[in-house]
Enzyme design. Sequence first.
Site, PDB file in Angstrom:
ATOM      1  N   GLU A 435      67.701  65.876  -7.563  1.00 33.03           N
ATOM      2  CA  GLU A 435      67.272  64.409  -6.757  1.00 33.03           C
ATOM      3  C   GLU A 435      66.450  64.689  -5.800  1.00 33.03           C
ATOM      4  OE1 GLU A 435      69.256  62.680  -6.491  1.00 33.03           O
ATOM      5  OE2 GLU A 435      71.097  62.779  -7.406  1.00 33.03           O
ATOM      6  N   GLU A 492      67.073  60.414 -15.770  1.00 38.72           N
ATOM      7  CA  GLU A 492      67.593  61.432 -15.494  1.00 38.72           C
ATOM      8  C   GLU A 492      67.043  62.908 -16.080  1.00 38.72           C
ATOM      9  OE1 GLU A 492      69.664  61.394 -13.314  1.00 38.72           O
ATOM     10  OE2 GLU A 492      69.519  59.578 -13.402  1.00 38.72           O
TER      11      GLU A 492
END
Length: 711
Positions: A435, A492
Amino acid sequence: MVDSQYYLPNDIGISALDCREAFRLLSPKEQMYAHYLSRASWYGGLIVLIQTSPESANIYVLLQKMFHAQAPQQLEAVATAAGLSAEEYQAFLVYAAGLYANMGNYKSFGDTKFIPNLPKEKFKALVWESLAFKQSPGDMETLWGCCCELLYSLEDKQKQLGLGEKGISAYFSGNCCLEDAEFAQKFLDSKNLSAYNTRLFKTEIDGKRCYEVRLASTVLLRERDSVFSVKRGDYAFLMEKVCQNLEKAKDYAANENQKRMLEEYTRSFTCGSVEAHKEGSRYWIKDKGPIVESYIGFIESYRDPFGSRGEFEGFVAVVNKAMSARFAQLVSSAEVLLPELPWPPAFEKDRFLKPDFTSLDVLTFAGSGIPAGINIPNYDDIRQTEGFKNVSLGNVLAVAYATQKDKLTFLEENDKDLYIKWKGPSFEVQVGLHELLGHGSGKLFVQDDKGKYNFDQTAVRNPETGELISSWYKGSETWDSKFSTIASSYEECRAECVGLYLCLNKQVLSIFGHEGEDAEEVVYVNWLNMVRAGLLGLEFYTPESKSWRQAHMQARFVILRVLLEAGEGLVGLRECTGADGRPDAVITLDRSKIYTVGKSAIQRFLCKLQVHKSTADVERGRALYEGYSAVTADGTHNFLHLRETVLLRKEARKMFVQANTYIKGDAVELVEYEGSAAGLIQSFVERFPDNAEEVEAQLLQMTCTDSSCWC
């Protein structure tokens, strides 16, 4: 027999999200703030029913009416009288819980349709014998008639979400295809409009294509040109409820940033302005270290087959101070860690904008599913120059990834105990790196509308070729609009690779409290978990359409392919026969080669991913990513055959039961429910106590208005 991937098993894991202690520690003012934000989120979350499939809202209302009249325990006796076995009634409850948890009849993780695991005539018999039917037979029969066919249909196109013949999407009218999505994107770009809060509907008038772009807002307004019309007012009733509760929350805001943030969100949802939502997000970023954290709007574009439209979500959570301290330390170390990433300094942001990074206990997460961590906002122009926030959802991590040894697939026996012991700690490290330094890293080269560059075009060279870069983002082009269908999964994958790469750093492991031998176990299990996840990812690939249905799992499969390609025995993957006599597979990782063969492979691949992303090189980026995404029977491993084995041994994803809040006098009361299908159902039955009938009537009206668009 229906393929098991299209129904939810009776023994599916269902866990309650524990937030009682976190909520108790809030002040009365903070509890009020959290309550009204939760109300706004739950009303907005119903939009996902409309976004998912044409039938989802009808099924939701049918179930709500049945359970409003009789709680699950009361309905059980009716089921027995209607001829359902105990297993069939449990299957009915699990289906209902699944529809609520996914906000529709397609899995939020994987986008596969799920149908009730009981005969259609038994489901109908239960509806007909229910108290709700006896009270309003005409309405219930009409509702059943509206959804009974699609409730059970597994025609090829309806098996998964997709665009055109590849699947179902309620972001587009049924007659739209990829060409229409691309055409509409060019129109939106020309008008400087974002697709995040839109849907697209196409009609043919006298042989001429006409398009209606619908913007989510409370205001009803239409603007038209010869081919496109822009119509505001999509989901107007629900958007109004969201705004009303945001206005109430504002009275309990802790500071000016929170007030301004809520004002801008309300403006965005009133007039359909993504620019206003961006402005609200700027105030949200400035609101550092709040006790009650939240975000709301059209956020993630995973489920738009074109990759540009956001699904509605809203979350409200309470900061876990002890865990947040570790993440704050990681943020403080970011400027030391970022130069470790394998691309030249020119490809990194000009300065690292230190974000908030907190561990949160979720009170409310409304939408189609609950992630483990989030990096937002998704607006690249804000992320590049103004910042972002990271959150790790602690009470979700605590229950979502617990694994029982007897259900642990595709690992050697001597890896299983290690995996169970260290998966939680290693995943915490991976989420933090993914993240903060994954999504938070990397520069996009841009030439703005005025011709100004954010880089030196006479000096920045492509490290792959040594030549000056020759492509970049122009004007209103964004990462999502440029890379469209692969954007989510590609990003991702980049973030997952950053996590793998930087978890090898001793300083990172020390921040999370791992030293010496323990630190080595965390690294090993993190990498082992990634390659195993790559194999599990095959569940989310559809051979018929050669398409992936889940961005993260596609990303993990790509990483598995990269590490297998690295060779030298780093990763082993072999097919075998299990102890039960059925096909099985085993994946292994040579821990002695992680820091050499493994690190080198990820280093090279990660640099390529970043270079293509930075330079808006769609052609090479797509070729690279789609090449590794290919699932074939050729080569060393027959991945199509392995996919069958993965499907044979798959475990259903857990569902979560969330609490409700109610105002009693001057205080806010928290009501929790048991971690079961019945508990999940009851939580939704009690979610809209003031106006359930009005909400359901409006959902039916919205569905009815659009019904001709899906033919």
